[in-house]
Design an enzyme around this catalytic site. Structure first.
Site, PDB file in Angstrom:
ATOM      1  N   LYS A  30      31.317  -9.821  58.483  1.00 53.17           N
ATOM      2  CA  LYS A  30      31.808  -8.443  58.627  1.00 53.17           C
ATOM      3  C   LYS A  30      30.809  -7.567  58.916  1.00 53.17           C
ATOM      4  O   LYS A  30      29.639  -7.446  58.317  1.00 53.17           O
ATOM      5  CB  LYS A  30      32.202  -8.133  57.134  1.00 53.17           C
ATOM      6  CG  LYS A  30      33.714  -8.468  56.751  1.00 53.17           C
ATOM      7  CD  LYS A  30      34.609  -7.639  57.428  1.00 53.17           C
ATOM      8  CE  LYS A  30      36.047  -8.078  57.151  1.00 53.17           C
ATOM      9  NZ  LYS A  30      36.411  -8.499  58.621  1.00 53.17           N
ATOM     10  N   GLU A  90      32.617 -17.611  64.407  1.00 52.73           N
ATOM     11  CA  GLU A  90      32.664 -17.483  62.833  1.00 52.73           C
ATOM     12  C   GLU A  90      32.800 -18.968  62.149  1.00 52.73           C
ATOM     13  O   GLU A  90      33.606 -19.634  62.446  1.00 52.73           O
ATOM     14  CB  GLU A  90      33.557 -16.632  62.377  1.00 52.73           C
ATOM     15  CG  GLU A  90      33.332 -16.437  60.700  1.00 52.73           C
ATOM     16  CD  GLU A  90      34.101 -15.306  60.197  1.00 52.73           C
ATOM     17  OE1 GLU A  90      33.976 -14.956  58.944  1.00 52.73           O
ATOM     18  OE2 GLU A  90      34.701 -14.577  61.025  1.00 52.73           O
TER      19      GLU A  90
END
Length: 457
Positions: A272, A255
Protein backbone atom coordinates in the site's frame (compact mmCIF):
# COMPACT_ATOMS: atom_id res chain seq x y z
CA UNK A 1 2.41 -41.61 -1.52
CA UNK A 2 5.68 -40.01 -0.44
CA UNK A 3 5.87 -36.24 -0.77
CA UNK A 4 9.41 -36.54 -2.13
CA UNK A 5 9.73 -36.77 -5.94
CA UNK A 6 11.10 -40.17 -6.93
CA UNK A 7 12.25 -39.27 -10.43
CA UNK A 8 14.45 -36.43 -11.69
CA UNK A 9 16.11 -35.89 -15.05
CA UNK A 10 17.66 -33.01 -16.98
CA UNK A 11 15.13 -31.57 -19.41
CA UNK A 12 16.40 -28.47 -21.25
CA UNK A 13 19.14 -25.87 -21.14
CA UNK A 14 18.92 -22.20 -20.22
CA UNK A 15 18.25 -21.14 -23.82
CA UNK A 16 14.66 -22.31 -23.38
CA UNK A 17 12.63 -19.85 -21.34
CA UNK A 18 9.27 -20.56 -19.74
CA UNK A 19 7.13 -18.95 -22.50
CA UNK A 20 8.68 -21.21 -25.16
CA UNK A 21 8.02 -24.33 -23.08
CA UNK A 22 4.47 -23.17 -22.32
CA UNK A 23 3.79 -22.59 -26.01
CA UNK A 24 5.08 -26.08 -26.82
CA UNK A 25 2.77 -27.57 -24.17
CA UNK A 26 -0.23 -25.43 -25.10
CA UNK A 27 -2.54 -28.40 -25.69
CA UNK A 28 -1.79 -30.05 -22.32
CA UNK A 29 -4.68 -29.35 -19.96
CA UNK A 30 -3.99 -27.28 -16.86
CA UNK A 31 -0.55 -26.11 -17.93
CA UNK A 32 0.54 -23.61 -15.28
CA UNK A 33 3.67 -21.54 -14.64
CA UNK A 34 4.73 -19.81 -11.42
CA UNK A 35 7.85 -17.67 -11.08
CA UNK A 36 7.62 -18.10 -7.28
CA UNK A 37 10.07 -15.33 -6.41
CA UNK A 38 12.67 -16.58 -8.92
CA UNK A 39 12.15 -20.31 -8.32
CA UNK A 40 10.32 -21.02 -11.62
CA UNK A 41 8.20 -24.12 -12.06
CA UNK A 42 5.76 -25.47 -14.67
CA UNK A 43 3.01 -27.95 -13.84
CA UNK A 44 1.18 -30.03 -16.44
CA UNK A 45 -1.24 -32.95 -16.72
CA UNK A 46 -2.73 -32.84 -13.21
CA UNK A 47 -3.74 -36.18 -11.71
CA UNK A 48 -7.09 -34.62 -10.79
CA UNK A 49 -8.51 -31.12 -10.58
CA UNK A 50 -11.49 -29.09 -9.45
CA UNK A 51 -13.10 -26.21 -11.31
CA UNK A 52 -15.70 -23.67 -10.18
CA UNK A 53 -17.57 -21.96 -13.04
CA UNK A 54 -21.13 -20.74 -13.56
CA UNK A 55 -21.94 -21.29 -9.87
CA UNK A 56 -21.08 -24.97 -10.15
CA UNK A 57 -18.27 -27.16 -8.81
CA UNK A 58 -16.86 -29.76 -11.19
CA UNK A 59 -14.40 -32.53 -10.28
CA UNK A 60 -12.26 -34.27 -12.89
CA UNK A 61 -10.01 -37.33 -12.72
CA UNK A 62 -7.30 -38.19 -15.23
CA UNK A 63 -8.26 -41.34 -17.17
CA UNK A 64 -5.65 -41.29 -19.94
CA UNK A 65 -2.85 -39.15 -21.28
CA UNK A 66 -4.27 -35.60 -21.39
CA UNK A 67 -7.76 -37.02 -20.91
CA UNK A 68 -10.10 -36.28 -18.00
CA UNK A 69 -13.46 -37.57 -16.89
CA UNK A 70 -15.89 -35.69 -14.67
CA UNK A 71 -16.67 -37.47 -11.41
CA UNK A 72 -19.44 -37.10 -8.84
CA UNK A 73 -17.06 -36.16 -6.04
CA UNK A 74 -18.76 -33.69 -3.69
CA UNK A 75 -16.05 -33.69 -1.04
CA UNK A 76 -14.65 -30.50 0.45
CA UNK A 77 -11.55 -28.95 -1.08
CA UNK A 78 -9.49 -29.83 1.98
CA UNK A 79 -10.51 -33.48 1.55
CA UNK A 80 -9.91 -33.49 -2.20
CA UNK A 81 -6.51 -31.83 -1.73
CA UNK A 82 -5.14 -33.25 1.54
CA UNK A 83 -2.08 -31.81 3.26
CA UNK A 84 0.46 -33.98 5.10
CA UNK A 85 2.39 -31.58 7.36
CA UNK A 86 4.41 -34.36 8.99
CA UNK A 87 5.95 -35.37 5.67
CA UNK A 88 9.43 -33.89 5.25
CA UNK A 89 10.43 -32.82 1.77
CA UNK A 90 13.87 -32.02 0.45
CA UNK A 91 15.70 -28.87 1.49
CA UNK A 92 15.18 -27.26 -1.92
CA UNK A 93 13.05 -24.13 -2.23
CA UNK A 94 9.79 -23.84 -4.13
CA UNK A 95 7.34 -26.28 -5.64
CA UNK A 96 8.02 -29.99 -5.08
CA UNK A 97 4.79 -31.60 -6.15
CA UNK A 98 1.34 -30.77 -4.85
CA UNK A 99 -1.48 -28.40 -5.74
CA UNK A 100 -1.38 -25.41 -8.10
CA UNK A 101 -4.09 -23.03 -9.28
CA UNK A 102 -5.93 -19.78 -8.69
CA UNK A 103 -8.94 -18.33 -6.85
CA UNK A 104 -10.65 -15.26 -8.28
CA UNK A 105 -11.74 -12.16 -6.42
CA UNK A 106 -15.50 -12.56 -6.77
CA UNK A 107 -15.48 -16.18 -5.59
CA UNK A 108 -13.48 -15.13 -2.53
CA UNK A 109 -15.71 -12.12 -1.87
CA UNK A 110 -18.86 -14.24 -2.21
CA UNK A 111 -17.91 -15.99 1.05
CA UNK A 112 -18.94 -12.75 2.78
CA UNK A 113 -21.19 -10.74 0.43
CA UNK A 114 -23.20 -11.15 -2.76
CA UNK A 115 -20.58 -10.90 -5.51
CA UNK A 116 -21.63 -12.40 -8.85
CA UNK A 117 -18.70 -13.52 -10.95
CA UNK A 118 -17.81 -13.46 -14.61
CA UNK A 119 -18.78 -16.27 -16.97
CA UNK A 120 -15.34 -17.85 -16.81
CA UNK A 121 -13.43 -20.15 -14.43
CA UNK A 122 -13.41 -18.69 -10.93
CA UNK A 123 -11.46 -21.40 -9.10
CA UNK A 124 -9.04 -23.96 -10.45
CA UNK A 125 -6.93 -26.27 -8.31
CA UNK A 126 -5.04 -29.24 -9.73
CA UNK A 127 -2.95 -32.01 -8.17
CA UNK A 128 0.40 -32.14 -9.98
CA UNK A 129 2.59 -35.22 -9.64
CA UNK A 130 4.91 -34.17 -12.47
CA UNK A 131 6.44 -30.77 -13.17
CA UNK A 132 9.43 -28.88 -14.51
CA UNK A 133 11.65 -26.76 -12.34
CA UNK A 134 14.45 -24.38 -13.25
CA UNK A 135 17.61 -24.90 -11.21
CA UNK A 136 20.98 -23.30 -11.90
CA UNK A 137 19.91 -22.04 -15.34
CA UNK A 138 18.60 -25.42 -16.54
CA UNK A 139 15.18 -27.10 -16.51
CA UNK A 140 14.69 -30.44 -14.75
CA UNK A 141 11.78 -32.85 -14.96
CA UNK A 142 10.44 -34.18 -11.64
CA UNK A 143 7.79 -36.80 -11.00
CA UNK A 144 6.16 -38.59 -8.07
CA UNK A 145 4.84 -41.25 -10.45
CA UNK A 146 6.40 -44.67 -10.92
CA UNK A 147 9.55 -44.77 -13.07
CA UNK A 148 7.85 -46.24 -16.16
CA UNK A 149 5.08 -43.61 -16.20
CA UNK A 150 7.57 -40.84 -15.51
CA UNK A 151 9.83 -41.96 -18.38
CA UNK A 152 6.87 -42.08 -20.76
CA UNK A 153 5.75 -38.58 -19.76
CA UNK A 154 9.28 -37.22 -20.10
CA UNK A 155 9.73 -38.73 -23.56
CA UNK A 156 6.42 -37.25 -24.72
CA UNK A 157 7.30 -33.79 -23.38
CA UNK A 158 10.67 -33.80 -25.10
CA UNK A 159 9.04 -34.81 -28.38
CA UNK A 160 6.46 -32.04 -28.01
CA UNK A 161 9.22 -29.51 -27.42
CA UNK A 162 11.30 -30.72 -30.37
CA UNK A 163 8.28 -30.53 -32.67
CA UNK A 164 7.51 -27.01 -31.54
CA UNK A 165 11.07 -25.78 -31.98
CA UNK A 166 11.08 -27.09 -35.57
CA UNK A 167 7.91 -25.14 -36.39
CA UNK A 168 6.74 -22.69 -33.70
CA UNK A 169 3.95 -21.33 -35.91
CA UNK A 170 2.10 -24.65 -35.88
CA UNK A 171 1.01 -24.47 -32.25
CA UNK A 172 -1.12 -21.42 -31.57
CA UNK A 173 -2.92 -18.55 -33.25
CA UNK A 174 -0.83 -15.44 -32.88
CA UNK A 175 -2.16 -12.93 -30.37
CA UNK A 176 -3.67 -9.66 -31.59
CA UNK A 177 -6.04 -6.96 -30.35
CA UNK A 178 -9.05 -6.01 -32.43
CA UNK A 179 -8.86 -2.49 -31.00
CA UNK A 180 -6.82 -0.51 -28.51
CA UNK A 181 -7.03 -1.64 -24.88
CA UNK A 182 -8.55 1.39 -23.14
CA UNK A 183 -10.21 2.44 -19.91
CA UNK A 184 -13.80 1.31 -19.49
CA UNK A 185 -14.47 4.33 -17.26
CA UNK A 186 -14.16 7.98 -18.24
CA UNK A 187 -12.34 10.18 -15.76
CA UNK A 188 -15.72 11.68 -14.81
CA UNK A 189 -17.00 8.20 -13.88
CA UNK A 190 -13.91 7.62 -11.76
CA UNK A 191 -14.44 10.99 -10.05
CA UNK A 192 -18.06 10.06 -9.27
CA UNK A 193 -17.01 6.76 -7.65
CA UNK A 194 -14.24 8.55 -5.74
CA UNK A 195 -16.71 11.07 -4.33
CA UNK A 196 -19.13 8.34 -3.27
CA UNK A 197 -16.29 6.73 -1.31
CA UNK A 198 -15.55 10.06 0.39
CA UNK A 199 -19.22 10.27 1.34
CA UNK A 200 -19.10 6.76 2.83
CA UNK A 201 -15.94 7.60 4.78
CA UNK A 202 -17.47 10.79 6.19
CA UNK A 203 -20.62 8.82 7.13
CA UNK A 204 -18.47 6.34 9.08
CA UNK A 205 -19.05 3.32 6.82
CA UNK A 206 -15.37 2.73 6.11
CA UNK A 207 -11.82 4.02 6.48
CA UNK A 208 -10.39 2.93 3.15
CA UNK A 209 -11.69 1.50 -0.14
CA UNK A 210 -9.53 -0.01 -2.86
CA UNK A 211 -11.16 1.46 -5.96
CA UNK A 212 -10.18 -0.18 -9.25
CA UNK A 213 -11.04 0.25 -12.91
CA UNK A 214 -10.82 -1.98 -15.96
CA UNK A 215 -9.03 -1.45 -19.26
CA UNK A 216 -10.60 -3.72 -21.86
CA UNK A 217 -10.35 -4.87 -25.47
CA UNK A 218 -11.38 -7.67 -27.79
CA UNK A 219 -8.54 -10.01 -28.73
CA UNK A 220 -7.79 -13.16 -30.67
CA UNK A 221 -5.04 -15.72 -30.25
CA UNK A 222 -3.20 -16.76 -27.13
CA UNK A 223 -1.81 -14.50 -24.40
CA UNK A 224 1.21 -16.78 -24.01
CA UNK A 225 2.76 -15.11 -27.07
CA UNK A 226 2.99 -11.88 -25.05
CA UNK A 227 4.36 -13.41 -21.85
CA UNK A 228 8.09 -13.07 -22.52
CA UNK A 229 7.80 -9.34 -23.22
CA UNK A 230 5.56 -8.72 -20.20
CA UNK A 231 7.80 -10.61 -17.82
CA UNK A 232 10.88 -8.81 -19.14
CA UNK A 233 9.08 -5.49 -18.75
CA UNK A 234 7.93 -5.99 -15.17
CA UNK A 235 10.48 -8.38 -13.64
CA UNK A 236 7.68 -9.32 -11.25
CA UNK A 237 8.66 -11.85 -8.55
CA UNK A 238 5.20 -13.46 -8.39
CA UNK A 239 4.37 -13.64 -12.09
CA UNK A 240 2.53 -16.65 -13.52
CA UNK A 241 0.47 -18.11 -16.34
CA UNK A 242 -2.47 -20.51 -16.55
CA UNK A 243 -4.47 -21.79 -19.51
CA UNK A 244 -7.81 -23.60 -19.13
CA UNK A 245 -9.41 -24.10 -22.54
CA UNK A 246 -10.69 -20.62 -23.55
CA UNK A 247 -9.49 -18.94 -20.34
CA UNK A 248 -6.00 -17.51 -19.90
CA UNK A 249 -4.44 -15.71 -16.97
CA UNK A 250 -1.12 -13.87 -17.34
CA UNK A 251 0.19 -12.42 -14.10
CA UNK A 252 2.93 -9.82 -13.63
CA UNK A 253 2.28 -9.50 -9.91
CA UNK A 254 4.86 -8.00 -7.52
CA UNK A 255 2.79 -8.82 -4.43
CA UNK A 256 3.03 -11.80 -2.10
CA UNK A 257 -0.21 -12.63 -0.33
CA UNK A 258 0.80 -15.49 1.96
CA UNK A 259 3.92 -17.64 2.09
CA UNK A 260 3.44 -20.92 3.97
CA UNK A 261 6.86 -21.94 5.29
CA UNK A 262 8.10 -24.94 7.25
CA UNK A 263 7.14 -25.33 10.92
CA UNK A 264 3.74 -23.70 10.20
CA UNK A 265 5.28 -20.25 9.67
CA UNK A 266 3.25 -17.67 7.73
CA UNK A 267 4.45 -14.50 6.00
CA UNK A 268 2.30 -11.87 4.30
CA UNK A 269 3.61 -8.69 2.65
CA UNK A 270 0.85 -6.19 1.84
CA UNK A 271 1.58 -3.39 -0.63
CA UNK A 272 0.00 0.00 0.00
CA UNK A 273 1.63 3.19 -1.25
CA UNK A 274 2.96 3.86 -4.74
CA UNK A 275 5.16 6.38 -6.56
CA UNK A 276 6.24 6.17 -10.22
CA UNK A 277 9.82 5.43 -11.26
CA UNK A 278 11.67 8.07 -13.29
CA UNK A 279 14.38 7.63 -15.92
CA UNK A 280 16.33 10.48 -14.29
CA UNK A 281 18.10 8.93 -11.25
CA UNK A 282 17.88 12.19 -9.28
CA UNK A 283 14.13 12.55 -9.84
CA UNK A 284 13.67 8.83 -9.19
CA UNK A 285 15.31 9.21 -5.78
CA UNK A 286 13.12 12.24 -5.06
CA UNK A 287 10.03 10.18 -5.87
CA UNK A 288 11.24 7.37 -3.62
CA UNK A 289 11.97 9.76 -0.75
CA UNK A 290 8.55 11.33 -1.16
CA UNK A 291 6.99 7.89 -0.65
CA UNK A 292 9.21 7.21 2.36
CA UNK A 293 8.06 10.48 3.98
CA UNK A 294 4.37 10.16 3.08
CA UNK A 295 2.30 10.06 6.27
CA UNK A 296 -0.79 9.52 4.12
CA UNK A 297 0.65 6.34 2.59
CA UNK A 298 1.91 5.15 5.98
CA UNK A 299 -1.56 5.56 7.47
CA UNK A 300 -3.10 3.70 4.51
CA UNK A 301 -0.53 0.91 4.80
CA UNK A 302 -1.06 0.58 8.55
CA UNK A 303 -4.82 0.15 8.11
CA UNK A 304 -4.18 -2.88 5.88
CA UNK A 305 -1.52 -4.26 8.22
CA UNK A 306 -4.05 -4.20 11.06
CA UNK A 307 -6.66 -5.87 8.85
CA UNK A 308 -4.30 -8.67 7.81
CA UNK A 309 -3.08 -9.18 11.38
CA UNK A 310 -6.71 -9.77 12.31
CA UNK A 311 -7.29 -12.15 9.36
CA UNK A 312 -4.26 -14.26 10.28
CA UNK A 313 -4.99 -14.28 14.02
CA UNK A 314 -8.15 -16.38 13.49
CA UNK A 315 -6.03 -19.41 12.53
CA UNK A 316 -2.69 -18.48 14.15
CA UNK A 317 -1.19 -19.58 17.43
CA UNK A 318 -2.04 -17.08 20.17
CA UNK A 319 0.62 -14.41 20.44
CA UNK A 320 2.42 -15.46 17.24
CA UNK A 321 1.27 -12.60 14.99
CA UNK A 322 4.14 -10.13 14.67
CA UNK A 323 5.00 -7.19 12.40
CA UNK A 324 8.80 -7.22 11.96
CA UNK A 325 8.77 -4.67 9.13
CA UNK A 326 6.68 -1.57 8.50
CA UNK A 327 6.77 0.83 5.54
CA UNK A 328 9.76 -0.61 3.68
CA UNK A 329 10.23 0.61 0.11
CA UNK A 330 10.58 -1.94 -2.70
CA UNK A 331 11.39 -0.69 -6.20
CA UNK A 332 10.08 -2.34 -9.36
CA UNK A 333 10.55 -1.43 -13.01
CA UNK A 334 7.66 1.04 -13.18
CA UNK A 335 6.91 2.00 -9.56
CA UNK A 336 8.19 2.23 -6.00
CA UNK A 337 5.92 0.48 -3.47
CA UNK A 338 5.55 0.74 0.30
CA UNK A 339 5.56 -2.80 1.71
CA UNK A 340 5.10 -4.11 5.24
CA UNK A 341 5.63 -7.65 6.53
CA UNK A 342 3.61 -9.73 8.99
CA UNK A 343 4.61 -13.09 10.48
CA UNK A 344 2.49 -15.68 12.28
CA UNK A 345 2.44 -19.37 13.19
CA UNK A 346 -0.42 -21.47 11.85
CA UNK A 347 -2.22 -23.68 14.35
CA UNK A 348 -1.19 -27.30 13.96
CA UNK A 349 -4.72 -28.57 13.27
CA UNK A 350 -5.53 -26.06 10.49
CA UNK A 351 -5.35 -27.03 6.83
CA UNK A 352 -3.42 -24.20 5.07
CA UNK A 353 -5.98 -24.24 2.26
CA UNK A 354 -8.72 -23.32 4.73
CA UNK A 355 -6.66 -20.35 5.93
CA UNK A 356 -6.04 -19.22 2.35
CA UNK A 357 -9.74 -19.33 1.48
CA UNK A 358 -10.84 -17.53 4.62
CA UNK A 359 -8.21 -14.78 4.28
CA UNK A 360 -9.13 -14.03 0.67
CA UNK A 361 -9.74 -11.51 -0.76
CA UNK A 362 -6.54 -9.89 0.50
CA UNK A 363 -6.99 -6.78 2.61
CA UNK A 364 -4.64 -4.74 0.43
CA UNK A 365 -7.12 -4.92 -2.44
CA UNK A 366 -10.39 -4.50 -0.50
CA UNK A 367 -10.11 -1.85 2.23
CA UNK A 368 -11.22 -1.52 5.82
CA UNK A 369 -13.38 -2.66 7.44
CA UNK A 370 -13.16 -5.54 5.02
CA UNK A 371 -16.76 -6.71 4.58
CA UNK A 372 -18.20 -3.20 4.27
CA UNK A 373 -15.38 -2.32 1.86
CA UNK A 374 -16.30 -5.26 -0.37
CA UNK A 375 -19.95 -4.18 -0.36
CA UNK A 376 -19.00 -0.68 -1.47
CA UNK A 377 -16.70 -2.07 -4.16
CA UNK A 378 -19.59 -4.21 -5.42
CA UNK A 379 -21.81 -1.13 -5.60
CA UNK A 380 -19.37 1.23 -7.29
CA UNK A 381 -17.20 -0.76 -9.67
CA UNK A 382 -18.53 -1.21 -13.18
CA UNK A 383 -18.00 -4.96 -13.54
CA UNK A 384 -16.86 -8.07 -11.65
CA UNK A 385 -13.08 -8.16 -11.16
CA UNK A 386 -12.76 -11.83 -12.03
CA UNK A 387 -9.24 -13.16 -11.52
CA UNK A 388 -7.89 -9.65 -10.86
CA UNK A 389 -7.21 -9.20 -7.13
CA UNK A 390 -7.66 -12.91 -6.54
CA UNK A 391 -4.69 -15.19 -5.85
CA UNK A 392 -2.51 -17.62 -7.79
CA UNK A 393 0.00 -20.05 -6.32
CA UNK A 394 0.69 -23.51 -4.95
CA UNK A 395 0.80 -25.82 -1.96
CA UNK A 396 3.33 -28.61 -1.68
CA UNK A 397 2.00 -31.91 -0.38
CA UNK A 398 3.32 -31.00 3.08
CA UNK A 399 1.45 -27.67 3.19
CA UNK A 400 4.29 -25.29 2.42
CA UNK A 401 3.64 -22.97 -0.48
CA UNK A 402 3.22 -19.46 -1.79
CA UNK A 403 0.26 -17.44 -3.11
CA UNK A 404 0.32 -14.01 -4.73
CA UNK A 405 -2.18 -11.18 -5.10
CA UNK A 406 -3.27 -11.02 -8.74
CA UNK A 407 -2.50 -7.38 -9.44
CA UNK A 408 -0.79 -6.26 -12.69
CA UNK A 409 -2.46 -9.22 -14.34
CA UNK A 410 -4.22 -9.82 -17.66
CA UNK A 411 -7.19 -12.14 -18.04
CA UNK A 412 -8.69 -13.31 -21.31
CA UNK A 413 -11.81 -15.40 -21.78
CA UNK A 414 -12.80 -16.21 -25.34
CA UNK A 415 -12.22 -12.84 -27.06
CA UNK A 416 -12.64 -10.59 -24.01
CA UNK A 417 -9.44 -9.21 -22.46
CA UNK A 418 -9.04 -6.99 -19.40
CA UNK A 419 -6.29 -5.35 -17.38
CA UNK A 420 -7.17 -3.62 -14.12
CA UNK A 421 -5.56 -1.04 -11.85
CA UNK A 422 -6.55 0.78 -8.70
CA UNK A 423 -5.53 2.13 -5.34
CA UNK A 424 -6.62 2.72 -1.79
CA UNK A 425 -8.88 5.72 -1.18
CA UNK A 426 -8.89 7.37 2.26
CA UNK A 427 -10.18 10.69 3.60
CA UNK A 428 -6.74 12.16 2.81
CA UNK A 429 -6.79 11.08 -0.84
CA UNK A 430 -6.77 13.50 -3.75
CA UNK A 431 -8.89 12.38 -6.70
CA UNK A 432 -6.51 13.53 -9.43
CA UNK A 433 -3.53 11.93 -7.66
CA UNK A 434 -5.36 8.63 -7.18
CA UNK A 435 -6.47 8.59 -10.81
CA UNK A 436 -2.89 9.20 -11.90
CA UNK A 437 -1.70 6.40 -9.62
CA UNK A 438 -3.96 3.99 -11.52
CA UNK A 439 -2.32 5.07 -14.76
CA UNK A 440 1.18 4.87 -13.27
CA UNK A 441 0.58 1.26 -12.28
CA UNK A 442 -0.77 0.09 -15.62
CA UNK A 443 0.55 2.48 -18.29
CA UNK A 444 3.62 0.43 -19.24
CA UNK A 445 1.51 -2.73 -19.53
CA UNK A 446 -1.10 -0.93 -21.65
CA UNK A 447 1.57 0.50 -23.92
CA UNK A 448 3.01 -2.97 -24.44
CA UNK A 449 -0.28 -4.82 -24.95
CA UNK A 450 -1.33 -2.24 -27.53
CA UNK A 451 1.67 -3.06 -29.70
CA UNK A 452 -0.32 -6.16 -30.65
CA UNK A 453 -3.22 -4.10 -31.97
CA UNK A 454 -4.30 -5.38 -35.38
CA UNK A 455 -3.74 -2.94 -38.20
CA UNK A 456 -6.97 -1.81 -39.84
CA UNK A 457 -7.41 -0.66 -43.42
Amino acid sequence: MSTKPIFKEFFANSDLNAPIILQAFSDLYGCIYLNDNNHPCIGFLPDHYVLFKNKKWQYFQKNGFNQYKETNDNASLSHTFPIHPDEVQSTQTGFEGGYMGFIDYNFAASQFISSPGLNQPQVYLGCYHSYLKKEQSAWFFYSHNDAITAQQDLLYLKQKLEQYLKDPAQQLDRFSLNQKCAAKWSKAQYQHAFQRIQDYIIAGDCYQINLTQAFTAEATGSLIHTAEQFWQLTQAPYSGYLKLDEFELLSCSPELFIEFSTQQKLITKPIKGTMPRDADPVQDQINKQQLINSTKDQAENLMIVDLLRNDLSVYAEIGSVKTPQLFAIESFNQVHHMVSEIHATLKADVNPLNLLLSALPGGSITGAPKIRAMQIIEELEAAPRGAYCGSMGYFNFNGTGSWNILIRSIQKYQNQLSIWAGGGITIASDCDAEYQECLDKVSAMLELINTWQRETL
